[in-house]
Each structure stands twice: as C-alpha cells, then as structure tokens.
Write a protein that holds these residues in place. Sequence first.
Motif, PDB file in Angstrom:
ATOM      1  N   GLY A 154       0.770  -1.236  -0.034  1.00 29.03           N
ATOM      2  CA  GLY A 154       0.160  -0.119   0.240  1.00 29.03           C
ATOM      3  C   GLY A 154       0.837   1.238  -0.069  1.00 29.03           C
ATOM      4  O   GLY A 154       2.183   1.295   0.122  1.00 29.03           O
ATOM      5  N   PRO A 155       0.230   2.537   0.042  1.00 34.80           N
ATOM      6  CA  PRO A 155       1.082   3.611  -0.272  1.00 34.80           C
ATOM      7  C   PRO A 155       1.976   3.813   1.155  1.00 34.80           C
ATOM      8  O   PRO A 155       1.441   3.464   2.137  1.00 34.80           O
ATOM      9  CB  PRO A 155       0.129   4.715  -0.089  1.00 34.80           C
ATOM     10  N   GLN A 173      -9.224  11.321   3.415  1.00 30.77           N
ATOM     11  CA  GLN A 173      -9.782  11.169   1.988  1.00 30.77           C
ATOM     12  C   GLN A 173      -8.429  11.011   1.018  1.00 30.77           C
ATOM     13  O   GLN A 173      -8.684  10.375  -0.001  1.00 30.77           O
ATOM     14  CB  GLN A 173     -10.437  12.439   1.711  1.00 30.77           C
ATOM     15  N   GLY A 174      -7.518  11.898   1.455  1.00 29.83           N
ATOM     16  CA  GLY A 174      -6.443  11.797   0.379  1.00 29.83           C
ATOM     17  C   GLY A 174      -5.836  10.697   0.105  1.00 29.83           C
ATOM     18  O   GLY A 174      -5.505   9.958  -0.834  1.00 29.83           O
ATOM     19  N   LEU A 175      -5.534   9.721   1.440  1.00 32.69           N
ATOM     20  CA  LEU A 175      -5.256   8.475   1.304  1.00 32.69           C
ATOM     21  C   LEU A 175      -5.969   7.455   0.596  1.00 32.69           C
ATOM     22  O   LEU A 175      -5.349   6.698  -0.070  1.00 32.69           O
ATOM     23  CB  LEU A 175      -4.917   8.075   2.944  1.00 32.69           C
ATOM     24  N   GLU A 176      -7.194   7.781   0.775  1.00 28.75           N
ATOM     25  CA  GLU A 176      -8.088   6.828   0.010  1.00 28.75           C
ATOM     26  C   GLU A 176      -7.828   6.793  -1.458  1.00 28.75           C
ATOM     27  O   GLU A 176      -7.867   6.019  -2.285  1.00 28.75           O
ATOM     28  CB  GLU A 176      -9.707   7.055   0.251  1.00 28.75           C
ATOM     29  N   LYS A 212      -5.550   5.222  -6.789  1.00 22.61           N
ATOM     30  CA  LYS A 212      -4.688   5.702  -8.028  1.00 22.61           C
ATOM     31  C   LYS A 212      -3.309   4.925  -7.912  1.00 22.61           C
ATOM     32  O   LYS A 212      -2.508   5.127  -8.680  1.00 22.61           O
ATOM     33  CB  LYS A 212      -4.373   7.211  -7.938  1.00 22.61           C
ATOM     34  N   LYS A 213      -3.369   3.979  -6.780  1.00 24.56           N
ATOM     35  CA  LYS A 213      -2.089   3.302  -6.608  1.00 24.56           C
ATOM     36  C   LYS A 213      -0.868   4.022  -6.584  1.00 24.56           C
ATOM     37  O   LYS A 213       0.285   3.817  -7.245  1.00 24.56           O
ATOM     38  CB  LYS A 213      -2.021   1.935  -7.794  1.00 24.56           C
TER      39      LYS A 213
END
Length: 311
Positions: free
Chosen positions: A101-102, A175-178, A183-184
Amino acid sequence: AEMFGQLTSGLETAWNKLKGEEVLSKENIVEPMRDIRRALLEADVSLPVVRRFVQSVSDQAVGVGVIRGVRPDQQLVKIVHDELVKLMGGEVSELVFAKSGPTVILLAGLQGVGKTTVCAKLANYLKKQGKSCMLVAGDVYRPAAIDQLSILGKQVDVPVYTAGTDVKPSEIAKQGLEEAKRKKIDVVIVDTAGRLQIDKTMMDELKEVKRALNPTEVLLVVDAMTGQEAAALVTTFNLEIGITGAILTKLDGDSRGGAALSVKEGNIADFLKDKLGEPVSGKPIKLVGRGERMEDLEPFYPDRMAGRILG
Ligand code: GDP
C-alpha cells in the motif's frame, strides 16, 4: 558565510595547543577541551549536548595512549571526528517505506520552517527514485498554504489532493489516502499546519491526523536557524506525537550549525529524565534542504558533515 566556518576555526584552536606534545594527557587536554567546549557553544549547540560531548571526548583522549606515528593533535581530531559522527546519528538514516500500500509521510513543523516547500521537494526526490507521489494539503488555516502546495505540485508534476479549508485535517488526510490507494500511488506526503510556537491545538491536531493515517514516517521539519532550540523542539514533538526523524532546512543560510548537532541527541533535560525515568532523545536527521529550488533536498550524511566541520 560557510555554515561551520566559525566552528571549524574554533576547533583548530584546540588542536594547535597540542602541537609539540608527545602524548595526550589529563593535563594537556584541559585547555583544548575548553576550546572545544567554547567552539560548540558558540556554534549554538545545546548545552547538555556540549557537556556530554566534551566528557566523552576527554575520557577517550586520556585513555588513548601513544599511537606510533600519530601525533596527539591528530589523535584528538580523530576522536572528535568520530564523536561528531556519533552525535549526528552515525549512519545515514534512510527513509522507510511501507511493505504494501502507499507509504504515508506526515510532515510536521513550526510555521515558516519550509514545510510546504519540503513536501514538493520530497515528492521530486522520490519521483527520481521511480516512486509515484501525491501531496495532501492539510494546512487548512492558511488558504495561501493550499495554493502554494498546488503550485509547487504542478512544478514537480505531482498530483495534489485538496479539500479546501472547511474540512478537518484528519478528514482531508483520510480522503487523500483513499484517493492515493485508488490511484495506486506509492508515497503520500501530507502537509500539516504549523504555528509560530508549539501549542496544544497544533499537537492535538497532529495526533488526530497521525491516528487517521498510521504513517510510516513522521518527519519534523526544522529550520537550521533554530540552533540549539532544535533539541527541545524534536524532543517535544517526539514526546507528544512520536516522530521518526527530522528534515533540516535552510542549510544554505548563515546558521552556525548548532541545530545539525543538537537534533539527534535531543534535549535530555534533567527534569524530563526525572519525569520519565529515562533519557529523552531526539531523532535522526534523515534529509537536509539546501536552498529554495526543488532539487535542493538530499540525504543527511553524518560522516560528510563531520568532515566539513573539521575543515
Ligand atoms: P512553511 O510555513 O513551513 O510551509 O514554510 P515554506 O515552505 O512556505 O517556506 C518558507 C520560506 O522558506 C519560503 O520562502 C521558502 O522558499 C524558504 N525555504 C524553504 N526551504 C529552504 C531552504 O532549504 N533554503 C532556503 N534558502 N530557503 C528555504
């Protein structure tokens, strides 16, 4: 002015006093140790750090004995060099990335230290390593900060997630993380609000954002001009929110170098030791900013920095 210029020449005074000596002794290091202490204090290194440094160097110097072919002044230079490297964290402290994940990097810091600039610089730096990045505008108190981040994002060609100033920072962060997950994106860099001084509202907000994100890195951005205050700053942020490292900015300015030497040890103040039963240390400097351009961000090499200090 060269950042460590004054420190370099201050330390030279110490070595010079040992010229012509046969061996380092308890007696002949008194004066040089005084010079080292003075040079560090004049470079705005925090007093507890200076005390421990001087103690450690003199302990080693007295015990070193005669080394064939190495003059006492050279021996002292070597001890101080190694101790400086240790003081700045020893090895290079690499950024840590999430296994899946990010990777989330949360940036904290006081106002004006260069936090917003660092967001974009860091994205630019990581992009060059082949990682896709996204910036999140979490400084909701200054609309100008959101605009600035958007502009810098465009400049380095990295998407910027914004949600205006009416949404809570922790919500924006989530929200930004989602969005980044959809967007991978490899690395999400979150800008947060700074204040002129440490205050409870800022810390509470940072704690909330941190809880919402579970970041891999929480980096405190510190202005090199902060000098010895950097020790208390990293210690407080570390105690309050838990940080993983620091980014030292404005190394191109005319600071005397104290911050670079105070961050890692932090502020091991006696009252904190009493309160917590253990010394409170700072955190390693992971990256340094050396100018206003997007390219001016690089890893922090304690060894090279010590070399520069010793001239
Ligand atoms: P923030 O309030 O912490 O977000 O600070 P900004 O990112 O807005 O930076 C404040 C000012 O410092 C801006 O004018 C930046 O261009 C400047 N700045 C940031 N980093 C550096 C640096 O490494 N060197 C120099 N000389 N200026 C810097």
